[in-house]
Design a protein around this motif. Structure first.
Motif, PDB file in Angstrom:
ATOM      1  N   GLY A   1      24.949 -33.826   3.716  1.00 28.65           N
ATOM      2  CA  GLY A   1      25.094 -32.502   3.123  1.00 28.65           C
ATOM      3  C   GLY A   1      26.269 -31.730   3.674  1.00 28.65           C
ATOM      4  O   GLY A   1      26.840 -30.872   2.992  1.00 28.65           O
ATOM      5  N   ALA A   2      26.656 -32.024   4.921  1.00 33.37           N
ATOM      6  CA  ALA A   2      27.784 -31.332   5.532  1.00 33.37           C
ATOM      7  C   ALA A   2      29.105 -31.693   4.871  1.00 33.37           C
ATOM      8  O   ALA A   2      30.111 -30.991   5.029  1.00 33.37           O
ATOM      9  CB  ALA A   2      27.852 -31.655   7.024  1.00 33.37           C
ATOM     10  N   GLN A   3      29.116 -32.789   4.098  1.00 36.29           N
ATOM     11  CA  GLN A   3      30.342 -33.213   3.419  1.00 36.29           C
ATOM     12  C   GLN A   3      30.501 -32.571   2.034  1.00 36.29           C
ATOM     13  O   GLN A   3      31.545 -32.701   1.408  1.00 36.29           O
ATOM     14  CB  GLN A   3      30.344 -34.732   3.251  1.00 36.29           C
ATOM     15  N   TYR A   4      29.477 -31.898   1.581  1.00 39.01           N
ATOM     16  CA  TYR A   4      29.427 -31.480   0.185  1.00 39.01           C
ATOM     17  C   TYR A   4      30.103 -30.137  -0.032  1.00 39.01           C
ATOM     18  O   TYR A   4      29.804 -29.146   0.636  1.00 39.01           O
ATOM     19  CB  TYR A   4      27.967 -31.394  -0.270  1.00 39.01           C
TER      20      TYR A   4
ATOM     21  N   GLY B   1      24.613 -24.192  12.958  1.00 40.96           N
ATOM     22  CA  GLY B   1      24.649 -24.064  11.506  1.00 40.96           C
ATOM     23  C   GLY B   1      23.603 -24.914  10.822  1.00 40.96           C
ATOM     24  O   GLY B   1      23.479 -24.906   9.617  1.00 40.96           O
ATOM     25  N   VAL B   2      22.833 -25.684  11.584  1.00 41.57           N
ATOM     26  CA  VAL B   2      21.800 -26.554  11.029  1.00 41.57           C
ATOM     27  C   VAL B   2      20.450 -26.110  11.567  1.00 41.57           C
ATOM     28  O   VAL B   2      20.302 -25.931  12.779  1.00 41.57           O
ATOM     29  CB  VAL B   2      22.043 -28.034  11.408  1.00 41.57           C
ATOM     30  N   PRO B   3      19.452 -25.894  10.725  1.00 43.76           N
ATOM     31  CA  PRO B   3      18.148 -25.473  11.210  1.00 43.76           C
ATOM     32  C   PRO B   3      17.565 -26.470  12.201  1.00 43.76           C
ATOM     33  O   PRO B   3      17.820 -27.670  12.123  1.00 43.76           O
ATOM     34  CB  PRO B   3      17.302 -25.430   9.930  1.00 43.76           C
TER      35      PRO B   3
ATOM     36  N   GLY C   1      26.157 -15.746  -4.392  1.00 43.89           N
ATOM     37  CA  GLY C   1      26.759 -16.799  -3.593  1.00 43.89           C
ATOM     38  C   GLY C   1      27.968 -16.300  -2.824  1.00 43.89           C
ATOM     39  O   GLY C   1      28.522 -17.002  -1.992  1.00 43.89           O
ATOM     40  N   THR C   2      28.389 -15.078  -3.088  1.00 47.59           N
ATOM     41  CA  THR C   2      29.546 -14.480  -2.436  1.00 47.59           C
ATOM     42  C   THR C   2      29.084 -13.505  -1.364  1.00 47.59           C
ATOM     43  O   THR C   2      28.110 -12.789  -1.558  1.00 47.59           O
ATOM     44  CB  THR C   2      30.402 -13.726  -3.468  1.00 47.59           C
ATOM     45  N   HIS C   3      29.757 -13.498  -0.239  1.00 52.86           N
ATOM     46  CA  HIS C   3      29.488 -12.470   0.769  1.00 52.86           C
ATOM     47  C   HIS C   3      30.193 -11.200   0.305  1.00 52.86           C
ATOM     48  O   HIS C   3      31.398 -11.039   0.470  1.00 52.86           O
ATOM     49  CB  HIS C   3      30.007 -12.909   2.140  1.00 52.86           C
TER      50      HIS C   3
ATOM     51  N   PRO D   1      25.284 -27.081   5.563  1.00 55.33           N
ATOM     52  CA  PRO D   1      25.593 -25.870   6.342  1.00 55.33           C
ATOM     53  C   PRO D   1      26.487 -24.902   5.575  1.00 55.33           C
ATOM     54  O   PRO D   1      26.354 -23.685   5.710  1.00 55.33           O
ATOM     55  CB  PRO D   1      26.319 -26.423   7.577  1.00 55.33           C
ATOM     56  N   MET D   2      27.394 -25.421   4.774  1.00 52.35           N
ATOM     57  CA  MET D   2      28.298 -24.561   4.007  1.00 52.35           C
ATOM     58  C   MET D   2      27.520 -23.642   3.061  1.00 52.35           C
ATOM     59  O   MET D   2      27.804 -22.451   2.957  1.00 52.35           O
ATOM     60  CB  MET D   2      29.281 -25.419   3.205  1.00 52.35           C
ATOM     61  N   LEU D   3      26.537 -24.209   2.363  1.00 49.61           N
ATOM     62  CA  LEU D   3      25.762 -23.446   1.386  1.00 49.61           C
ATOM     63  C   LEU D   3      24.504 -22.833   1.991  1.00 49.61           C
ATOM     64  O   LEU D   3      23.876 -21.981   1.363  1.00 49.61           O
ATOM     65  CB  LEU D   3      25.367 -24.349   0.217  1.00 49.61           C
ATOM     66  N   ASN D   4      24.142 -23.289   3.205  1.00 48.98           N
ATOM     67  CA  ASN D   4      22.871 -22.916   3.819  1.00 48.98           C
ATOM     68  C   ASN D   4      21.712 -23.223   2.878  1.00 48.98           C
ATOM     69  O   ASN D   4      20.783 -22.424   2.697  1.00 48.98           O
ATOM     70  CB  ASN D   4      22.849 -21.431   4.216  1.00 48.98           C
ATOM     71  N   MET D   5      21.770 -24.410   2.274  1.00 53.36           N
ATOM     72  CA  MET D   5      20.748 -24.866   1.346  1.00 53.36           C
ATOM     73  C   MET D   5      20.448 -26.344   1.595  1.00 53.36           C
ATOM     74  O   MET D   5      21.294 -27.089   2.108  1.00 53.36           O
ATOM     75  CB  MET D   5      21.219 -24.724  -0.111  1.00 53.36           C
ATOM     76  N   TRP D   6      19.261 -26.749   1.181  1.00 50.24           N
ATOM     77  CA  TRP D   6      18.901 -28.162   1.169  1.00 50.24           C
ATOM     78  C   TRP D   6      19.272 -28.763  -0.183  1.00 50.24           C
ATOM     79  O   TRP D   6      18.879 -28.243  -1.228  1.00 50.24           O
ATOM     80  CB  TRP D   6      17.413 -28.325   1.420  1.00 50.24           C
ATOM     81  N   LEU D   7      20.038 -29.844  -0.155  1.00 49.68           N
ATOM     82  CA  LEU D   7      20.409 -30.552  -1.372  1.00 49.68           C
ATOM     83  C   LEU D   7      19.296 -31.532  -1.723  1.00 49.68           C
ATOM     84  O   LEU D   7      18.906 -32.357  -0.903  1.00 49.68           O
ATOM     85  CB  LEU D   7      21.717 -31.322  -1.171  1.00 49.68           C
TER      86      LEU D   7
END
Length: 429
Positions: free
Chosen positions: A26-29, A12-14, A89-91, A57-63
């Motif tokens: 970021g994984a805690q956010y 889940g992490v690049p 943001g929704t599947h 990983p939850m958002l698949n974004m860099w904070l």
């Protein structure tokens, strides 16, 4: 399978996350619930100090949490695109997608466009938001705000979200666009459907009805536009229908997005959140009487409260190429969540940045309204609504206090934090 893709699928992490810093905060956010929705600032402070660019990983974004890094992204449209700003943001379920496919896609919304297309459309819409036009809305805002406050001023108690901050901005934007005021609740519902599907997680069983609401909203806008083509009036919809740039008028797709998404939807939600949050902060920090005694502080307080606790929580960008930000290598195609609320409290921006201070000689340039080419088109209108309405409240509510122990019902999308309630009580005059 390339190693980088394999690692991302397994963890889940690049793969590039191990380059430079090794992000893990970021994984805690989780922006949608819990402490990060209620009050994210303790977490943001840790992010800025320990991992200013951190992968979620939850958002698949860099904070991105530091003011300097956020500003760099906002000022570099050649490297960072708005193209995925409105990617859902929704599947979405297949049924919801099929319904949405019956209408216009979210192309041609200013928030999700890049130059040169953005430049053309922004130039046309800017002409509808001249200083003179904004100032001319003052009497209508004052009349509407006074009417709403009159309904509860003698009660000694009110919910300032439900009874004022929620209805006022939508009535104002409907007036600006020339939409009948009796349609306010339909517009509110459709706007909520659209924004939730774009910026929030929506359970599959709710998606179909929301998708239908989006299509109904677009059809409503088409009918409004067609009517203004035949019967132009003194409103912003008529202006957008008639405006041309170098002989080229807006297409129906562009008009629907300008009228619906950019104005009727985005034109009130953030103002509701901004006003309610500022009033809450004024009461929590004991500033009401000071503002009442010195009205010149009202606009300054709005800017400082917006810096201190930005309800415009974040914006999204996509890396157009491999970049390095805050010492972290980010590959082309990565999405970045620019945490405006974190950046506006950055210690590099101003002294004692974690303090709400209306005595600052000059409030620093916060991020609430964005920066650069995508600076919020409606910022002057939001400021005008706040200043007029706050002065009315200061006149009518002599000694308001927050109702103890209340639940503000705070909730948050990817980009906006709002309250459902702001219950206050005072001595009626």
């Amino acid at each position: 399978m390339p190693v980088s893709v394999q690692k991302q699928e397994e963890t889940g992490v690049p793969a590039h996350a191990s380059a430079g810093r090794c992000p893990h905060l970021g994984a805690q956010y989780n922006p949608f619930t819990g402490p990060h929705a209620e009050d994210p600032h303790a977490f943001f402070e840790k992010l800025r100090k320990d991992e200013p660019v951190s992968f979620s990983p939850m958002l698949n974004m860099w904070l991105v949490s530091r003011y300097e890094d956020i500003s760099q992204v906002l000022k570099s449209p050649a490297q960072y695109s708005n193209r995925d700003m409105l990617a859902s943001g929704t599947h979405l379920t297949d049924e919801a997608k099929a319904i949405l496919d019956q209408g216009f896609p979210t192309a041609h919304v200013l928030l999700g466009m890049d130059p040169p297309e953005h430049t053309r459309l922004r130039r046309l819409m800017n002409r509808g938001f001249t200083a003179q036009r904004i100032a001319g809305m003052g009497p209508f805002i004052r009349e509407m705000a006074t009417t709403l406050v009159d309904r509860f001023a003698q009660d000694g108690e009110a919910d300032l979200v439900k009874q004022l901050a929620w209805p006022l901005p939508v009535h104002v934007i409907l007036g600006v666009m020339g939409v009948p005021q009796e349609d306010v609740w339909k517009i509110k519902r459709w706007s909520s459907d659209w924004q939730q599907l774009v910026f929030e997680y929506v359970a599959p069983e709710l998606q179909v009805e929301m998708a239908k609401g989006v299509i109904e909203f677009q059809q409503y806008c088409i009918r409004l536009i067609e009517d203004r083509k035949k019967n132009p009036q003194e409103d912003l919809t008529s202006y957008l229908v008639a405006v041309e740039s170098d002989g080229e008028a807006l297409t129906m797709h562009e008009l629907v997005m300008a009228v619906g998404a950019s104005m009727l939807s985005a034109g009130h939600e953030s103002t509701t959140a901004l006003m309610a949050n500022a009033w809450k902060l004024a009461l929590q920090h004991g500033l009401w009487q000071r503002l009442r005694d010195n009205r010149d502080l009202v606009p300054k307080f709005l800017e400082e409260s917006s810096r201190y606790d930005s309800v415009s929580h974040a914006m999204i960008r996509t890396a157009k190429e491999d970049v390095e930000l805050g010492g972290v290598k980010i590959p082309q195609g990565s999405r970045l969540l620019l945490l405006f609320a974190a950046g506006s409290r950055d210690e590099s921006l101003c002294p004692h940045s974690s303090k709400l201070d209306v005595d600052r000689e000059k409030v620093p340039q916060h991020l609430t309204y964005g920066r650069g080419t995508h600076f919020c088109l409606g910022a002057p209108l939001a400021r005008l609504q706040f200043e007029i309405t706050t002065n009315i409240l200061l006149d009518r509510l002599p000694d308001p206090k927050l109702v103890p122990g209340q639940d503000f019902g705070t909730w948050q999308s990817l980009v906006l934090r709002q309250m459902k309630h702001l219950k206050v009580e005072w001595t009626p005059t």
